[in-house]
Design a protein around this motif. Structure first.
Motif, short mmCIF file in Angstrom:
data_model
loop_
_atom_site.label_atom_id
_atom_site.label_comp_id
_atom_site.label_asym_id
_atom_site.label_seq_id
_atom_site.Cartn_x
_atom_site.Cartn_y
_atom_site.Cartn_z
N ASP A 1 -4.17 4.62 -7.35
CA ASP A 1 -3.58 5.48 -6.81
C ASP A 1 -2.08 5.18 -6.85
O ASP A 1 -1.23 6.26 -6.88
CB ASP A 1 -3.88 5.60 -5.29
CG ASP A 1 -5.27 5.86 -4.80
OD1 ASP A 1 -5.96 7.08 -5.70
OD2 ASP A 1 -5.99 5.32 -4.35
N ARG A 2 -1.83 4.13 -6.49
CA ARG A 2 -0.07 3.67 -6.60
C ARG A 2 -0.13 2.23 -7.25
O ARG A 2 -1.26 1.33 -7.08
CB ARG A 2 0.61 3.44 -5.35
CG ARG A 2 0.86 5.05 -4.75
CD ARG A 2 1.75 4.86 -3.65
NE ARG A 2 1.25 3.91 -2.34
CZ ARG A 2 1.85 4.06 -1.25
NH1 ARG A 2 3.11 4.28 -1.25
NH2 ARG A 2 1.26 3.49 -0.09
N ASP B 1 3.16 6.12 -7.62
CA ASP B 1 1.91 6.29 -8.25
C ASP B 1 2.27 6.44 -9.85
O ASP B 1 3.05 6.34 -10.34
CB ASP B 1 1.78 7.85 -7.93
CG ASP B 1 2.86 8.97 -8.36
OD1 ASP B 1 2.70 9.36 -9.67
OD2 ASP B 1 3.70 9.11 -7.90
#
Length: 386
Positions: free
Chosen positions: A220-221, A236
């Motif tokens: 996600d990041r 991200d």
């Protein structure tokens, strides 16, 4: 250190938080981790990426106190880990390492049940949980439960390692290059399977990898570190690749970061090409004229919303010499289609693998447009300009 203020938000959704953390292994040594501050939100998968020796594994191991910080503090679920009993802390954190770290003298079932057994679960509850998790990672309990690790392939051992880490349903999962010891084909399958599991379970995950492509695919990041555990950028994947924050990030992501962005750039119906659509029963002469008017070289053949294939202007003109010729007589089938829900990477690969100059994109079974090299270029440019 480059961050965004919102990324350092220490709200109630932060499950793991590093606050000005420093790690030194000797008084005079350069720090392995330098003044690190960042947080991981609930249900988020954050990948720690950087060159060898930049402190990724050290950062990971400070969460479960396999490594103690020299300064600052690590907070897990609102508790300073230095004030928590280390055994209790580790029982609430799953841990996966390369090659699974399985106990060779214990069966697969016994390996997966390690933590539930230590927690005093009764035998029936342990068995139910083991069967559930082996199913979750794609291993039939009846087939694999009574085998030993040496009887499994590397990829199967990694799946068992993931199952064992999830056995007591921990809220936090630490993964230290878990897929690094398997071949690229198996790694690709494991990444896909783990991303599916994470979508279902929404664990809070810290994932160490040296492979930027792996991080881009599953995270996600991404927290990108340079030597000394200096956080260069935390963002991200799309932002990291389209807007690198420092020269180090530019160098690490490489000149081919535009290609890497294909993996995280979605398809949008409004971006797709809309070539002329013909019906299989249309006359070849009419179709050739329609393509001339449309100024196109290729048409897509569709019947009742379903794509049948494609036809080129030259073949239509040749077929038009016969008064009775129809589009169906010269249509060429596509060798692949993609879903509008797929990313650009797989779609572009499918486009390159076939002879047709475009690739049909479907919403379910319904044709909604076509992917072309120009569409790929425009989508990547839009991502940069956004």
């Amino acid at each position: 250190m480059i961050t965004d203020s919102e990324e350092l938000d220490t709200g109630i959704d932060d499950v793991i938080r590093f606050e000005n953390v420093v790690k030194r292994y000797g008084r005079r040594d350069a720090p392995a981790v330098t003044d690190l501050t960042f947080s991981v939100r609930r249900g988020e998968l954050v990948a720690l990426v950087g060159p060898s020796g930049c402190g990724k594994s050290t950062i990971l191991r400070m969460v479960n106190r396999l490594v103690e910080p020299t300064g600052g503090r690590v907070v897990v679920d609102g508790r300073d880990t230095s004030h928590v009993d280390v055994v209790d802390l580790r029982r609430g954190i799953g841990y996966v390492i390369q090659a699974g770290g399985l106990l060779p003298h214990r069966t697969i079932r016994q390996n997966v049940a390690t933590v539930p057994r230590l927690l005093g679960w009764d035998a029936s509850a342990q068995q139910r949980r083991v069967d559930e998790l082996l199913d979750l990672v794609g291993l039939d309990p009846a087939t694999y439960g009574d085998r030993y690790p040496a009887q499994l392939s590397g990829g199967q051992q990694q799946r068992v390692g993931v199952a064992r880490a999830l056995a007591a349903d921990p809220p936090v999962l630490l993964m230290d290059e878990p897929f690094g010891a398997v071949d690229p084909v198996v790694r690709d399958r494991l990444q896909t399977q783990f991303r599916r599991i994470q979508t279902d379970l929404r664990k809070t995950v810290l994932f160490v990898t040296h492979d930027l492509d792996e991080a881009v695919r599953i995270a996600d990041r991404i927290a990108l570190f340079s030597a000394g555990g200096v956080l260069e950028q935390f963002a991200d994947p799309r932002t990291l690749l389209s807007a690198p924050a420092t020269e180090f990030v530019v160098e690490f992501t490489g000149s081919d970061r535009g290609l890497r962005r294909l993996a995280v750039t979605p398809l949008h119906v409004e971006d797709l090409a809309k070539p002329l659509v013909l019906a299989p029963g249309d006359g070849a002469a009419y179709a050739a004229t329609a393509l001339d008017v449309d100024r196109g070289d290729v048409a897509v053949v569709v019947s009742d919303g379903r794509v049948l294939g494609w036809v080129a202007r030259g073949r239509l003109r040749e077929a038009a010499r016969s008064r009775d010729a129809r589009v169906r007589d010269v249509v060429q089938p596509f060798t692949a289609t993609v879903s509008v829900r797929d990313g650009l990477r797989g779609a572009f690969s499918a486009l390159l693998a076939q002879d047709a100059p475009l690739l049909p994109v479907l919403d379910g079974d319904r044709y909604v447009g076509a992917l072309t090299p120009d569409v790929v270029h425009d989508a990547l440019r839009r991502d940069v300009d956004a």
